[in-house]
Scaffold this active site. Structure first.
Site, PDB file in Angstrom:
ATOM      1  N   CYS A  93       0.832  -1.213   0.000  1.00  0.00           N
ATOM      2  CA  CYS A  93       0.000   0.000   0.000  1.00  0.00           C
ATOM      3  C   CYS A  93       0.862   1.256   0.000  1.00  0.00           C
ATOM      4  O   CYS A  93       1.329   1.697   1.052  1.00  0.00           O
ATOM      5  CB  CYS A  93      -0.923  -0.021   1.225  1.00  0.00           C
ATOM      6  SG  CYS A  93      -1.953   1.447   1.363  1.00  0.00           S
ATOM      7  N   CYS A 123      -0.335   4.279   2.071  1.00  0.00           N
ATOM      8  CA  CYS A 123      -0.090   4.088   3.511  1.00  0.00           C
ATOM      9  C   CYS A 123       1.390   4.294   3.838  1.00  0.00           C
ATOM     10  O   CYS A 123       1.727   4.915   4.838  1.00  0.00           O
ATOM     11  CB  CYS A 123      -0.460   2.678   3.964  1.00  0.00           C
ATOM     12  SG  CYS A 123      -1.977   2.025   3.265  1.00  0.00           S
ATOM     13  N   ASP A 124       2.276   3.743   3.015  1.00  0.00           N
ATOM     14  CA  ASP A 124       3.674   3.604   3.434  1.00  0.00           C
ATOM     15  C   ASP A 124       4.693   4.435   2.663  1.00  0.00           C
ATOM     16  O   ASP A 124       5.862   4.489   3.067  1.00  0.00           O
ATOM     17  CB  ASP A 124       4.079   2.115   3.354  1.00  0.00           C
ATOM     18  CG  ASP A 124       3.272   1.272   4.339  1.00  0.00           C
ATOM     19  OD1 ASP A 124       2.841   1.826   5.361  1.00  0.00           O
ATOM     20  OD2 ASP A 124       3.074   0.078   4.078  1.00  0.00           O
TER      21      ASP A 124
END
Ligand code: NAP
Length: 325
Positions: free
Chosen positions: A133, A136-137
């Protein structure tokens, strides 16, 4: 009566627990059939920095807070897998742990699992350089060198998100052309920070405590080489968790639950034109709603899943109050 509910929520990620917070606060007797491995994809995540109100929290900690929140307002939480569903008559019946749960309404939030390369080292490095993701990261990879594996729209999107942070982004694809839409391909192929390695598979992820490189194999020549790298984003698709519902609810060609615009609940404007549907989360069966990644392959974020969970809860509550005989 024991095991008789107004609303049963199947699943236990952000969509589920948000739905349960709303339904139990809405005075509906609610059970969460959470699965034996509760919590969904955030249980595999380390840091979360994009859930409003939490500028830094661990994935499992965020899920524990959501679970406690839902239970505090009266939801019953059962850590069992649903083994069978009968949606053919009201009340609906769900079988879990050998027991029958009868419910007037169901919210399905069973999510989707990211596909992984299934390399021995991959699981070990999730949260330590391996991710599925980028939204997200990506911020954890500022000025680092990363690869994205895959050739579909997800891989293109992940690569583009990563360009905002990483020093370099290399897409590794197993064939010599992408399956992604032309528009996404063109954005990627014209991006100065993105390179592509064609006809190549990742055969191993290298590192000790975190990722330091990958082993690559050219599928045409058989040649192998090591490539130093800080991060590996696997973007080879997702599988919705819908086996239980096959043949019982309408699914799309990829197995995601379909939201159906039921003609009974159309909303019209003063000119009589259709402008929407009263129940934007209802499936092909009245009284059964879906929320989160089990339906949404586009956004796949904890916050969007939570938002869809809230919508499904509000739909279920008003369907119970106003429609169900
Ligand atoms: P996808 O379209 O199924 O693409 C998966 C990609 O991963 C393919 O290129 C495939 O290679 C590769 N792949 C699969 N298994 C692999 C393995 N074991 N090793 C290496 N590579 C592997 O999945 P997706 O990209 O997640 O997209 C899913 C759906 O969501 C699509 O309909 C897509 O259009 C849609 N989507 C749309 C958007 C958007 O509109 N912006 C964004 C994301 C997703 P091959 O090509 O060789 O099979």
């Amino acid at each position: 009566m024991p095991n008789t509910y107004d609303i049963a929520v199947i699943g236990s990620g952000p969509a589920s627990l948000t739905a349960a917070i709303y339904t139990s606060r809405g005075a509906a007797k609610t059970v969460i059939l959470a699965g034996s491995n509760w919590g969904g994809q955030l249980m595999l995540t380390t840091e979360v920095e994009n859930f409003p109100g939490f500028d830094h929290i661990l994935g499992p900690e965020l899920m524990a807070k959501m679970k406690n929140h839902a239970v505090k307002f009266g939801s019953e939480f059962i850590g069992a897998d649903v083994e069978e569903v009968d949606f053919s008559r009201q009340p609906f019946t769900l079988k879990a742990n050998g027991k029958d749960y009868q419910t007037k309404s169901v919210i399905i939030t069973t999510g989707a699992n990211a596909r992984w390369l299934n390399l021995p080292s991959e699981r070990e490095f999730i949260g330590r350089g391996v991710s599925s993701c980028a939204p997200c990261d990506a911020p954890f990879f500022k000025e680092k060198n990363v690869i994205v594996v895959g050739g579909g729209d997800s891989a293109m999107e992940e690569a583009l998100v990563l360009t905002k942070y990483a020093a370099s982004v290399t897409i590794v694809h197993r064939r010599s052309n992408f399956r992604a839409s032309k528009i996404m391909q063109s954005k990627v192929l014209n991006h100065p920070k993105i390179k592509v390695i064609w006809d190549t598979e990742v055969t191993e992820i290298l590192g000790t405590d975190k990722v330091s490189g990958v082993k690559l194999k050219n599928v045409k020549t058989g040649e192998t080489r090591d490539m130093p790298i800080d991060g590996v984003f696997v973007a080879i698709g997702h599988d919705p968790n819908t086996k239980l519902f096959a043949g019982k609810l309408e699914l799309d060609e990829k197995g995601y639950i379909k939201i159906i615009s039921n003609s009974k609940f159309l909303i019209s404007n003063e000119k009589g034109e259709e402008v929407g549907n009263r129940f934007s989360t209802m499936t092909s069966i009245e009284g059964i709603f879906a929320a989160g990644d089990v339906h949404d392959f586009r956004y796949r974020q904890a916050i969007t899943a939570a938002g869809f969970g809230c919508q499904a809860a509000m739909d279920a509550l008003s369907w119970l109050e106003e429609v169900r005989p």
